[in-house]
Design a protein around this motif. Sequence first.
Motif, PDB file in Angstrom:
ATOM      1  N   CYS A  97       0.885  -1.170   0.000  1.00 50.62           N
ATOM      2  CA  CYS A  97       0.000   0.000   0.000  1.00 50.62           C
ATOM      3  C   CYS A  97       0.917   1.212   0.000  1.00 50.62           C
ATOM      4  N   ALA A  98       1.041   1.837  -1.153  1.00 50.32           N
ATOM      5  CA  ALA A  98       1.945   2.971  -1.300  1.00 50.32           C
ATOM      6  C   ALA A  98       1.166   4.268  -1.214  1.00 50.32           C
ATOM      7  N   ALA A  99       1.622   5.137  -0.335  1.00 51.28           N
ATOM      8  CA  ALA A  99       0.963   6.426  -0.136  1.00 51.28           C
ATOM      9  C   ALA A  99       1.766   7.539  -0.781  1.00 51.28           C
ATOM     10  N   SER A 100       1.068   8.600  -1.113  1.00 50.61           N
ATOM     11  CA  SER A 100       1.741   9.734  -1.761  1.00 50.61           C
ATOM     12  C   SER A 100       2.376  10.672  -0.749  1.00 50.61           C
ATOM     13  N   ARG A 101       2.205  10.343   0.529  1.00 50.57           N
ATOM     14  CA  ARG A 101       2.925  11.067   1.567  1.00 50.57           C
ATOM     15  C   ARG A 101       3.136  10.120   2.738  1.00 50.57           C
ATOM     16  N   SER A 102       3.818  10.553   3.763  1.00 51.42           N
ATOM     17  CA  SER A 102       4.190   9.664   4.855  1.00 51.42           C
ATOM     18  C   SER A 102       2.971   9.011   5.498  1.00 51.42           C
ATOM     19  N   THR A 103       3.051   7.698   5.645  1.00 55.59           N
ATOM     20  CA  THR A 103       1.972   6.981   6.339  1.00 55.59           C
ATOM     21  C   THR A 103       1.932   7.314   7.821  1.00 55.59           C
ATOM     22  N   LEU A 104       3.000   7.883   8.339  1.00 58.69           N
ATOM     23  CA  LEU A 104       3.020   8.277   9.745  1.00 58.69           C
ATOM     24  C   LEU A 104       2.133   9.492  10.015  1.00 58.69           C
ATOM     25  N   ASP A 105       1.676  10.143   8.944  1.00 60.99           N
ATOM     26  CA  ASP A 105       0.749  11.262   9.101  1.00 60.99           C
ATOM     27  C   ASP A 105      -0.636  10.796   9.541  1.00 60.99           C
ATOM     28  N   TYR A 106      -0.853   9.497   9.503  1.00 63.93           N
ATOM     29  CA  TYR A 106      -2.163   8.929   9.844  1.00 63.93           C
ATOM     30  C   TYR A 106      -2.066   8.108  11.109  1.00 63.93           C
ATOM     31  N   PHE A 107      -3.138   8.111  11.868  1.00 69.07           N
ATOM     32  CA  PHE A 107      -3.133   7.327  13.103  1.00 69.07           C
ATOM     33  C   PHE A 107      -2.986   5.837  12.795  1.00 69.07           C
ATOM     34  N   THR A 108      -3.677   5.382  11.771  1.00 68.24           N
ATOM     35  CA  THR A 108      -3.556   3.981  11.363  1.00 68.24           C
ATOM     36  C   THR A 108      -3.587   3.881   9.844  1.00 68.24           C
ATOM     37  N   ILE A 109      -3.061   2.791   9.351  1.00 65.38           N
ATOM     38  CA  ILE A 109      -3.283   2.365   7.970  1.00 65.38           C
ATOM     39  C   ILE A 109      -3.879   0.970   8.055  1.00 65.38           C
ATOM     40  N   GLY A 110      -5.021   0.792   7.458  1.00 68.18           N
ATOM     41  CA  GLY A 110      -5.716  -0.489   7.544  1.00 68.18           C
ATOM     42  C   GLY A 110      -5.784  -1.207   6.214  1.00 68.18           C
ATOM     43  N   TRP A 111      -5.746  -2.525   6.297  1.00 69.04           N
ATOM     44  CA  TRP A 111      -6.003  -3.379   5.132  1.00 69.04           C
ATOM     45  C   TRP A 111      -7.406  -3.957   5.271  1.00 69.04           C
ATOM     46  N   PHE A 112      -8.116  -3.953   4.161  1.00 69.77           N
ATOM     47  CA  PHE A 112      -9.453  -4.504   4.102  1.00 69.77           C
ATOM     48  C   PHE A 112      -9.550  -5.422   2.896  1.00 69.77           C
ATOM     49  N   ARG A 113     -10.558  -6.240   2.863  1.00 72.64           N
ATOM     50  CA  ARG A 113     -10.761  -7.099   1.695  1.00 72.64           C
ATOM     51  C   ARG A 113     -12.243  -7.294   1.445  1.00 72.64           C
ATOM     52  N   GLN A 114     -12.554  -7.545   0.193  1.00 73.31           N
ATOM     53  CA  GLN A 114     -13.929  -7.818  -0.187  1.00 73.31           C
ATOM     54  C   GLN A 114     -13.952  -9.006  -1.123  1.00 73.31           C
ATOM     55  N   ALA A 115     -14.545 -10.072  -0.646  1.00 78.43           N
ATOM     56  CA  ALA A 115     -14.690 -11.277  -1.449  1.00 78.43           C
ATOM     57  C   ALA A 115     -15.949 -11.159  -2.300  1.00 78.43           C
ATOM     58  N   PRO A 116     -16.008 -11.919  -3.391  1.00 79.76           N
ATOM     59  CA  PRO A 116     -17.196 -11.861  -4.253  1.00 79.76           C
ATOM     60  C   PRO A 116     -18.476 -12.145  -3.480  1.00 79.76           C
ATOM     61  N   GLY A 117     -19.429 -11.255  -3.609  1.00 77.40           N
ATOM     62  CA  GLY A 117     -20.715 -11.453  -2.961  1.00 77.40           C
ATOM     63  C   GLY A 117     -20.745 -11.178  -1.477  1.00 77.40           C
ATOM     64  N   LYS A 118     -19.644 -10.682  -0.945  1.00 76.70           N
ATOM     65  CA  LYS A 118     -19.585 -10.427   0.495  1.00 76.70           C
ATOM     66  C   LYS A 118     -19.277  -8.961   0.770  1.00 76.70           C
ATOM     67  N   GLU A 119     -19.527  -8.558   1.995  1.00 81.07           N
ATOM     68  CA  GLU A 119     -19.214  -7.196   2.385  1.00 81.07           C
ATOM     69  C   GLU A 119     -17.707  -7.044   2.637  1.00 81.07           C
ATOM     70  N   ARG A 120     -17.258  -5.816   2.550  1.00 82.24           N
ATOM     71  CA  ARG A 120     -15.868  -5.533   2.846  1.00 82.24           C
ATOM     72  C   ARG A 120     -15.601  -5.779   4.325  1.00 82.24           C
ATOM     73  N   GLU A 121     -14.457  -6.381   4.633  1.00 79.07           N
ATOM     74  CA  GLU A 121     -14.116  -6.660   6.020  1.00 79.07           C
ATOM     75  C   GLU A 121     -12.696  -6.198   6.314  1.00 79.07           C
ATOM     76  N   GLY A 122     -12.495  -5.809   7.558  1.00 82.18           N
ATOM     77  CA  GLY A 122     -11.171  -5.419   7.998  1.00 82.18           C
ATOM     78  C   GLY A 122     -10.283  -6.644   8.187  1.00 82.18           C
ATOM     79  N   VAL A 123      -9.033  -6.520   7.793  1.00 81.19           N
ATOM     80  CA  VAL A 123      -8.076  -7.616   7.885  1.00 81.19           C
ATOM     81  C   VAL A 123      -6.998  -7.321   8.924  1.00 81.19           C
ATOM     82  N   SER A 124      -6.437  -6.128   8.833  1.00 82.15           N
ATOM     83  CA  SER A 124      -5.315  -5.788   9.707  1.00 82.15           C
ATOM     84  C   SER A 124      -5.114  -4.287   9.684  1.00 82.15           C
ATOM     85  N   CYS A 125      -4.412  -3.788  10.687  1.00 81.51           N
ATOM     86  CA  CYS A 125      -4.013  -2.394  10.642  1.00 81.51           C
ATOM     87  C   CYS A 125      -2.750  -2.195  11.474  1.00 81.51           C
ATOM     88  N   ILE A 126      -2.068  -1.104  11.178  1.00 78.67           N
ATOM     89  CA  ILE A 126      -0.871  -0.725  11.921  1.00 78.67           C
ATOM     90  C   ILE A 126      -1.026   0.733  12.330  1.00 78.67           C
TER      91      ILE A 126
END
Length: 119
Positions: A22-51
């Motif tokens: 996940c490449a950002a156009s500015r420092s990721t430290l500017d944000y409290f968190t960066i989260g990964w999410f995923r959406q499988a076919p036919g399902k709602e988006r779900e949270g996977v992980s964050c830092i």
Amino acid sequence: QVQFVESGGGLVQPGGSLRLSCAASRSTLDYFTIGWFRQAPGKEREGVSCITNNDSTYYVDSVKGRFTISRDNTKNTVYLQMNSLKLEDTAVYYCAPDRCLATLGDEVWGQGTLVTVSS
């Protein structure tokens, strides 16, 4: 406007590994968190992980022990190392700032990166 670009997806066999970026156009430290999410076919988006910006990490139960989130501050990039992939990990994966394992419904999502786990 800050952009987040996901990459690294692909086709992998069960038990295999992928590393998403996940490449950002500015420092990721500017944000409290960066989260990964995923959406499988036919399902709602779900949270996977964050830092968080002090490098605390969180995972949804289904990926604990298999996925690892990390960051490279010199590259403004957050990674998701995915090991022991399962069929049910198949989804489009997205990253988002200031979110952790849950969405608020007002996110602006990128195009994501497709992970397909198949034999």
